[in-house]
Design a protein around this motif. Structure first.
Motif, PDB file in Angstrom:
ATOM      1  N   ARG A 193     -12.216  15.925   4.075  1.00  0.00           N
ATOM      2  CA  ARG A 193     -11.594  16.977   3.257  1.00  0.00           C
ATOM      3  C   ARG A 193     -11.649  18.325   3.963  1.00  0.00           C
ATOM      4  O   ARG A 193     -10.698  19.111   3.895  1.00  0.00           O
ATOM      5  CB  ARG A 193     -12.282  17.055   1.893  1.00  0.00           C
ATOM      6  N   ALA A 194     -12.757  18.601   4.641  1.00  0.00           N
ATOM      7  CA  ALA A 194     -12.898  19.882   5.332  1.00  0.00           C
ATOM      8  C   ALA A 194     -11.860  20.019   6.440  1.00  0.00           C
ATOM      9  O   ALA A 194     -11.299  21.115   6.640  1.00  0.00           O
ATOM     10  CB  ALA A 194     -14.303  20.017   5.913  1.00  0.00           C
ATOM     11  N   ASP A 195     -11.583  18.932   7.158  1.00  0.00           N
ATOM     12  CA  ASP A 195     -10.549  18.979   8.206  1.00  0.00           C
ATOM     13  C   ASP A 195      -9.200  19.361   7.608  1.00  0.00           C
ATOM     14  O   ASP A 195      -8.465  20.196   8.151  1.00  0.00           O
ATOM     15  CB  ASP A 195     -10.436  17.617   8.904  1.00  0.00           C
ATOM     16  N   ALA A 196      -8.846  18.730   6.498  1.00  0.00           N
ATOM     17  CA  ALA A 196      -7.561  19.026   5.859  1.00  0.00           C
ATOM     18  C   ALA A 196      -7.522  20.456   5.340  1.00  0.00           C
ATOM     19  O   ALA A 196      -6.497  21.142   5.449  1.00  0.00           O
ATOM     20  CB  ALA A 196      -7.312  18.042   4.720  1.00  0.00           C
ATOM     21  N   ASP A 197      -8.649  20.931   4.791  1.00  0.00           N
ATOM     22  CA  ASP A 197      -8.694  22.299   4.276  1.00  0.00           C
ATOM     23  C   ASP A 197      -8.525  23.319   5.407  1.00  0.00           C
ATOM     24  O   ASP A 197      -7.813  24.324   5.258  1.00  0.00           O
ATOM     25  CB  ASP A 197     -10.018  22.553   3.560  1.00  0.00           C
ATOM     26  N   ARG A 198      -9.161  23.058   6.548  1.00  0.00           N
ATOM     27  CA  ARG A 198      -9.029  23.985   7.680  1.00  0.00           C
ATOM     28  C   ARG A 198      -7.607  23.978   8.226  1.00  0.00           C
ATOM     29  O   ARG A 198      -7.073  25.025   8.599  1.00  0.00           O
ATOM     30  CB  ARG A 198     -10.034  23.620   8.772  1.00  0.00           C
ATOM     31  N   ALA A 199      -6.991  22.809   8.258  1.00  0.00           N
ATOM     32  CA  ALA A 199      -5.599  22.726   8.710  1.00  0.00           C
ATOM     33  C   ALA A 199      -4.675  23.470   7.742  1.00  0.00           C
ATOM     34  O   ALA A 199      -3.737  24.154   8.159  1.00  0.00           O
ATOM     35  CB  ALA A 199      -5.176  21.273   8.856  1.00  0.00           C
ATOM     36  N   SER A 200      -4.926  23.342   6.438  1.00  0.00           N
ATOM     37  CA  SER A 200      -4.122  24.044   5.448  1.00  0.00           C
ATOM     38  C   SER A 200      -4.212  25.553   5.649  1.00  0.00           C
ATOM     39  O   SER A 200      -3.211  26.271   5.569  1.00  0.00           O
ATOM     40  CB  SER A 200      -4.585  23.689   4.026  1.00  0.00           C
ATOM     41  N   TYR A 201      -5.423  26.021   5.924  1.00  0.00           N
ATOM     42  CA  TYR A 201      -5.626  27.460   6.124  1.00  0.00           C
ATOM     43  C   TYR A 201      -4.911  27.932   7.390  1.00  0.00           C
ATOM     44  O   TYR A 201      -4.260  28.981   7.396  1.00  0.00           O
ATOM     45  CB  TYR A 201      -7.120  27.751   6.232  1.00  0.00           C
ATOM     46  N   ALA A 202      -5.011  27.157   8.463  1.00  0.00           N
ATOM     47  CA  ALA A 202      -4.400  27.565   9.739  1.00  0.00           C
ATOM     48  C   ALA A 202      -2.884  27.582   9.657  1.00  0.00           C
ATOM     49  O   ALA A 202      -2.226  28.449  10.248  1.00  0.00           O
ATOM     50  CB  ALA A 202      -4.858  26.628  10.859  1.00  0.00           C
ATOM     51  N   LEU A 203      -2.308  26.620   8.933  1.00  0.00           N
ATOM     52  CA  LEU A 203      -0.855  26.462   8.901  1.00  0.00           C
ATOM     53  C   LEU A 203      -0.215  27.074   7.657  1.00  0.00           C
ATOM     54  O   LEU A 203       1.013  27.047   7.540  1.00  0.00           O
ATOM     55  CB  LEU A 203      -0.499  24.974   8.974  1.00  0.00           C
TER      56      LEU A 203
END
Length: 267
Positions: A193-203
């Motif tokens: 979940r943390a990986d997806a959250d960080r990707a959401s923030y970056a993109l």
């Protein structure tokens, strides 16, 4: 007979046949998938078609190269060191094993090789979706030494995919824990979940989390985990059947943003 040469090459996963002048300059290229011959000089059109004659299959469109889209211009402006698109599945493991292969004989299998095998298997499955309007980026580096194993971008949205080696093992999922075989359970879904959250923030776009299990003997999920899809590697192709969420221009723009190393360095 024309003095031009035809040279095959691959660019961005697509085969092209380049038509070269005797001095080595490219004057045209034939994109088989698009059934199009792009000619840089109209005065050379007949010579180009003569050179490509043995390679043309069916009717083709002939004309100047299309005007690049904003996403293509952004990609072309990237320095090669900042372009993450060439990363192979498991790129970080490949580099680590090349630098330090480890002892020739081990009592236990090298866990890096199992992790690499998982990422390569998932990478092949996701790369197979490219022809359906999807793009996959592999081994995206994050600050702190973490990585997003795979990022899938397409009409159905964005997915951060974590690959887990589970060959011939029973997998038990009880959010947030994942247990393989007889090993103790680990809170792996927090990382996914943390990986997806960080990707959401970056993109600045919604990125959904996926745990991809490679070769499990059995999968037991007590309750569907919050915000994470748990799939076997052979089920990953089903992601391409997701309903339309993004327009083609949005897919290309997000792909151009995600392949830029600097996008992730800001996290």
């Amino acid at each position: 007979m024309t003095a031009m040469r035809v040279v095959p090459a691959w660019r961005h996963g697509r085969e092209r046949l380049y038509v070269c002048l005797p001095d080595g300059r490219n004057i045209a290229w034939y994109d088989r998938e698009a059934a199009r011959v792009n000619v840089l000089g109209e005065d050379r059109r007949d010579e180009v078609l003569e050179a490509l004659g043995p390679f043309l299959t069916g009717p083709v469109t002939v004309g100047p190269p299309p005007v690049p889209t904003p996403a293509e211009l952004a990609r072309l402006s990237l320095h090669p060191d900042d372009d993450l698109a060439p990363n192979r599945p498991g790129e970080a493991h490949l580099i680590a094993l090349d630098r330090d292969p480890g002892p020739a004989r081990r009592f236990r299998p090298d866990p890096r090789r199992r992790a690499l095998a998982a990422e390569e298997t998932v990478g092949v499955a996701l790369d197979g979706l490219d022809g359906a309007g999807w793009h996959t980026l592999h081994s995206l580096p994050l600050p702190g030494g973490d990585r997003i194993h795979h990022l899938l971008i397409g009409p159905g949205g964005l997915f951060a995919v974590y690959a887990l080696y589970a060959r011939r093992q029973r997998v038990r999922v009880a959010d947030p824990e994942v247990a393989l075989g007889r090993r103790a359970a680990q809170p792996l879904l927090r990382r996914v979940r943390a990986d997806a959250d960080r990707a959401s923030y970056a993109l600045t776009a919604e990125v959904r989390a996926v745990l991809a299990l490679v070769g499990p003997a059995e999968v037991s999920v007590a309750v569907p985990p919050r915000g994470v899809r748990v799939l076997r590697d052979e089920e990953l192709a089903g992601l391409a059947r997701q309903g339309g969420v993004l327009k083609p221009a949005d897919v290309e723009a997000l792909h151009a943003l995600a392949r830029d190393r600097r996008t992730w360095a800001r996290l």
